[in-house]
Design a protein around this motif. Structure first.
Motif, PDB file in Angstrom:
ATOM      1  N   GLN A   1       0.831  -1.210   0.000  1.00 13.21           N
ATOM      2  CA  GLN A   1       0.000   0.000   0.000  1.00 13.21           C
ATOM      3  C   GLN A   1       0.866   1.261   0.000  1.00 13.21           C
ATOM      4  O   GLN A   1       0.603   2.197  -0.751  1.00 13.21           O
ATOM      5  CB  GLN A   1      -0.882   0.034   1.257  1.00 13.21           C
ATOM      6  CG  GLN A   1      -2.218  -0.611   1.115  1.00 13.21           C
ATOM      7  CD  GLN A   1      -3.051  -0.321   2.339  1.00 13.21           C
ATOM      8  OE1 GLN A   1      -2.596  -0.455   3.465  1.00 13.21           O
ATOM      9  NE2 GLN A   1      -4.290   0.080   2.121  1.00 13.21           N
ATOM     10  N   VAL A   2       1.875   1.289   0.853  1.00 14.66           N
ATOM     11  CA  VAL A   2       2.776   2.444   0.941  1.00 14.66           C
ATOM     12  C   VAL A   2       3.475   2.661  -0.400  1.00 14.66           C
ATOM     13  O   VAL A   2       3.572   3.790  -0.885  1.00 14.66           O
ATOM     14  CB  VAL A   2       3.797   2.250   2.088  1.00 14.66           C
ATOM     15  CG1 VAL A   2       4.955   3.213   1.976  1.00 14.66           C
ATOM     16  CG2 VAL A   2       3.106   2.392   3.431  1.00 14.66           C
ATOM     17  N   GLU A   3       3.967   1.581  -1.002  1.00 14.39           N
ATOM     18  CA  GLU A   3       4.652   1.692  -2.292  1.00 14.39           C
ATOM     19  C   GLU A   3       3.710   2.239  -3.363  1.00 14.39           C
ATOM     20  O   GLU A   3       4.102   3.078  -4.175  1.00 14.39           O
ATOM     21  CB  GLU A   3       5.188   0.322  -2.716  1.00 14.39           C
ATOM     22  CG  GLU A   3       6.321  -0.170  -1.854  1.00 14.39           C
ATOM     23  CD  GLU A   3       6.719  -1.611  -2.154  1.00 14.39           C
ATOM     24  OE1 GLU A   3       6.343  -2.140  -3.225  1.00 14.39           O
ATOM     25  OE2 GLU A   3       7.412  -2.204  -1.311  1.00 14.39           O
ATOM     26  N   HIS A   4       2.468   1.773  -3.357  1.00 10.82           N
ATOM     27  CA  HIS A   4       1.485   2.243  -4.340  1.00 10.82           C
ATOM     28  C   HIS A   4       1.188   3.727  -4.143  1.00 10.82           C
ATOM     29  O   HIS A   4       1.119   4.485  -5.111  1.00 10.82           O
ATOM     30  CB  HIS A   4       0.210   1.408  -4.232  1.00 10.82           C
ATOM     31  CG  HIS A   4      -0.880   1.853  -5.149  1.00 10.82           C
ATOM     32  ND1 HIS A   4      -0.825   1.650  -6.503  1.00 10.82           N
ATOM     33  CD2 HIS A   4      -2.032   2.519  -4.897  1.00 10.82           C
ATOM     34  CE1 HIS A   4      -1.913   2.162  -7.055  1.00 10.82           C
ATOM     35  NE2 HIS A   4      -2.662   2.698  -6.099  1.00 10.82           N
ATOM     36  N   GLU A   5       1.004   4.143  -2.897  1.00 12.36           N
ATOM     37  CA  GLU A   5       0.693   5.551  -2.629  1.00 12.36           C
ATOM     38  C   GLU A   5       1.874   6.468  -2.939  1.00 12.36           C
ATOM     39  O   GLU A   5       1.679   7.620  -3.316  1.00 12.36           O
ATOM     40  CB  GLU A   5       0.294   5.740  -1.167  1.00 12.36           C
ATOM     41  CG  GLU A   5      -1.098   5.267  -0.867  1.00 12.36           C
ATOM     42  CD  GLU A   5      -1.503   5.529   0.568  1.00 12.36           C
ATOM     43  OE1 GLU A   5      -0.664   6.015   1.359  1.00 12.36           O
ATOM     44  OE2 GLU A   5      -2.651   5.249   0.905  1.00 12.36           O
ATOM     45  N   ALA A   6       3.094   5.983  -2.758  1.00 15.14           N
ATOM     46  CA  ALA A   6       4.271   6.817  -2.985  1.00 15.14           C
ATOM     47  C   ALA A   6       4.672   6.873  -4.458  1.00 15.14           C
ATOM     48  O   ALA A   6       5.481   7.725  -4.834  1.00 15.14           O
ATOM     49  CB  ALA A   6       5.442   6.309  -2.153  1.00 15.14           C
ATOM     50  N   ALA A   7       4.114   6.011  -5.287  1.00 10.74           N
ATOM     51  CA  ALA A   7       4.497   5.977  -6.712  1.00 10.74           C
ATOM     52  C   ALA A   7       4.329   7.330  -7.408  1.00 10.74           C
ATOM     53  O   ALA A   7       5.236   7.754  -8.135  1.00 10.74           O
ATOM     54  CB  ALA A   7       3.723   4.881  -7.444  1.00 10.74           C
ATOM     55  N   PRO A   8       3.230   8.080  -7.197  1.00 16.46           N
ATOM     56  CA  PRO A   8       3.132   9.391  -7.856  1.00 16.46           C
ATOM     57  C   PRO A   8       4.175  10.387  -7.346  1.00 16.46           C
ATOM     58  O   PRO A   8       4.666  11.221  -8.112  1.00 16.46           O
ATOM     59  CB  PRO A   8       1.722   9.881  -7.513  1.00 16.46           C
ATOM     60  CG  PRO A   8       0.992   8.729  -6.964  1.00 16.46           C
ATOM     61  CD  PRO A   8       1.983   7.727  -6.528  1.00 16.46           C
ATOM     62  N   VAL A   9       4.534  10.299  -6.086  1.00 14.16           N
ATOM     63  CA  VAL A   9       5.562  11.190  -5.536  1.00 14.16           C
ATOM     64  C   VAL A   9       6.907  10.870  -6.172  1.00 14.16           C
ATOM     65  O   VAL A   9       7.639  11.771  -6.610  1.00 14.16           O
ATOM     66  CB  VAL A   9       5.643  11.062  -3.997  1.00 14.16           C
ATOM     67  CG1 VAL A   9       6.763  11.930  -3.431  1.00 14.16           C
ATOM     68  CG2 VAL A   9       4.320  11.403  -3.350  1.00 14.16           C
ATOM     69  N   ILE A  10       7.228   9.592  -6.268  1.00 14.80           N
ATOM     70  CA  ILE A  10       8.500   9.175  -6.878  1.00 14.80           C
ATOM     71  C   ILE A  10       8.547   9.625  -8.332  1.00 14.80           C
ATOM     72  O   ILE A  10       9.562  10.176  -8.798  1.00 14.80           O
ATOM     73  CB  ILE A  10       8.682   7.644  -6.753  1.00 14.80           C
ATOM     74  CG1 ILE A  10       8.871   7.266  -5.281  1.00 14.80           C
ATOM     75  CG2 ILE A  10       9.848   7.159  -7.596  1.00 14.80           C
ATOM     76  CD1 ILE A  10       8.783   5.783  -5.008  1.00 14.80           C
ATOM     77  N   ALA A  11       7.453   9.418  -9.072  1.00  7.87           N
ATOM     78  CA  ALA A  11       7.415   9.832 -10.483  1.00  7.87           C
ATOM     79  C   ALA A  11       7.588  11.342 -10.613  1.00  7.87           C
ATOM     80  O   ALA A  11       8.334  11.820 -11.494  1.00  7.87           O
ATOM     81  CB  ALA A  11       6.104   9.384 -11.118  1.00  7.87           C
ATOM     82  N   ALA A  12       6.937  12.101  -9.730  1.00  5.61           N
ATOM     83  CA  ALA A  12       7.042  13.566  -9.790  1.00  5.61           C
ATOM     84  C   ALA A  12       8.454  14.034  -9.443  1.00  5.61           C
ATOM     85  O   ALA A  12       8.979  14.965 -10.067  1.00  5.61           O
ATOM     86  CB  ALA A  12       6.025  14.200  -8.846  1.00  5.61           C
ATOM     87  N   VAL A  13       9.086  13.396  -8.466  1.00  8.47           N
ATOM     88  CA  VAL A  13      10.465  13.759  -8.101  1.00  8.47           C
ATOM     89  C   VAL A  13      11.413  13.450  -9.257  1.00  8.47           C
ATOM     90  O   VAL A  13      12.292  14.259  -9.588  1.00  8.47           O
ATOM     91  CB  VAL A  13      10.898  13.032  -6.807  1.00  8.47           C
ATOM     92  CG1 VAL A  13      12.386  13.162  -6.564  1.00  8.47           C
ATOM     93  CG2 VAL A  13      10.119  13.568  -5.612  1.00  8.47           C
ATOM     94  N   GLU A  14      11.219  12.305  -9.902  1.00  8.12           N
ATOM     95  CA  GLU A  14      12.066  11.940 -11.044  1.00  8.12           C
ATOM     96  C   GLU A  14      11.843  12.903 -12.218  1.00  8.12           C
ATOM     97  O   GLU A  14      12.797  13.295 -12.886  1.00  8.12           O
ATOM     98  CB  GLU A  14      11.805  10.490 -11.463  1.00  8.12           C
ATOM     99  CG  GLU A  14      12.208   9.461 -10.426  1.00  8.12           C
ATOM    100  CD  GLU A  14      13.703   9.424 -10.160  1.00  8.12           C
ATOM    101  OE1 GLU A  14      14.508   9.775 -11.046  1.00  8.12           O
ATOM    102  OE2 GLU A  14      14.065   9.032  -9.037  1.00  8.12           O
ATOM    103  N   ASP A  15      10.581  13.276 -12.474  1.00  8.47           N
ATOM    104  CA  ASP A  15      10.281  14.244 -13.534  1.00  8.47           C
ATOM    105  C   ASP A  15      10.935  15.592 -13.232  1.00  8.47           C
ATOM    106  O   ASP A  15      11.479  16.247 -14.122  1.00  8.47           O
ATOM    107  CB  ASP A  15       8.771  14.429 -13.694  1.00  8.47           C
ATOM    108  CG  ASP A  15       8.089  13.218 -14.300  1.00  8.47           C
ATOM    109  OD1 ASP A  15       8.794  12.350 -14.865  1.00  8.47           O
ATOM    110  OD2 ASP A  15       6.846  13.136 -14.197  1.00  8.47           O
TER     111      ASP A  15
END
Length: 192
Positions: free
Chosen positions: A100-114
């Motif tokens: 669940q944590v990994e799924h919720e953090a996926a948009p944050v990780i993508a935004a940080v990488e972008d």
């Protein structure tokens, strides 16, 4: 004597056999044990704070196991199985909450990488990310570099510094157990 009033059978030693244990009592004891397995498992799946209630269940299970082991009864093996099932439910709950944590953090990780691709460096504060990232996260406080993750797990962003050139995201999933995303290795890991 009538058939319903027959005296207890006497063995060859002249003593009466021990009385049979009340079947209702034994059934209730096992129902309570299996109920404990269900409670521990559900609490582990529910949330960080809910699992704290399992502190009431674990001591009872361990005392029950210790007393049956002390008495050297066959029930000790079954009590051990109950403890193992509780532990398996706990591990399953942790794995579920980590996903669940990994799924919720996926948009944050993508935004940080972008952000890194667009600006050549990682953000110092999460408030530098687009607001659309924060609308999906409950209790987000981007200026404080944190948000409330799955099941009430507090999560925070660690910005890169001179020592570490990559960022990290850490969520506390249970008491001292943390689940962290390592951007250098691009993987999640748990630690205490």
């Amino acid at each position: 004597m009538t058939p319903g009033n027959t005296p207890p059978a006497v063995d060859s030693g002249g003593e009466a056999p021990p009385p049979r244990r009340n079947r209702w009592c034994a059934t209730t004891a096992w129902a309570l044990r299996l109920g404990a397995v269900v409670v521990v498992t559900l609490l582990a799946y529910t949330s960080f704070m809910a699992y704290m209630l399992s502190c009431l269940v674990w001591p009872l299970l361990l005392v029950s196991f210790a007393t049956t082991l002390y008495r050297r009864t066959a029930r000790a093996a079954l009590d051990f199985a109950v403890v193992v099932l509780c532990f398996a439910g706990l591990q399953g709950g942790f794995a579920y909450r980590h996903r669940q944590v990994e799924h919720e953090a996926a948009p944050v990780i993508a935004a940080v990488e972008d952000f890194q691709r667009a600006h050549g460096h990682y953000p110092k504060e999460l408030s530098e990310l687009p607001p659309s990232v924060w609308t999906a996260l409950p209790n987000a406080a981007p200026n404080d570099l944190r948000w409330q993750g799955a099941g009430g797990a507090p999560c925070w962003y660690r910005e890169p510094d001179e020592r570490r050139k990559a960022y990290g995201i850490t969520c506390v999933t249970f008491v001292f157990l943390k689940h962290t995303y390592d951007s250098e290795r691009r993987r999640w890991y748990s630690w205490d």
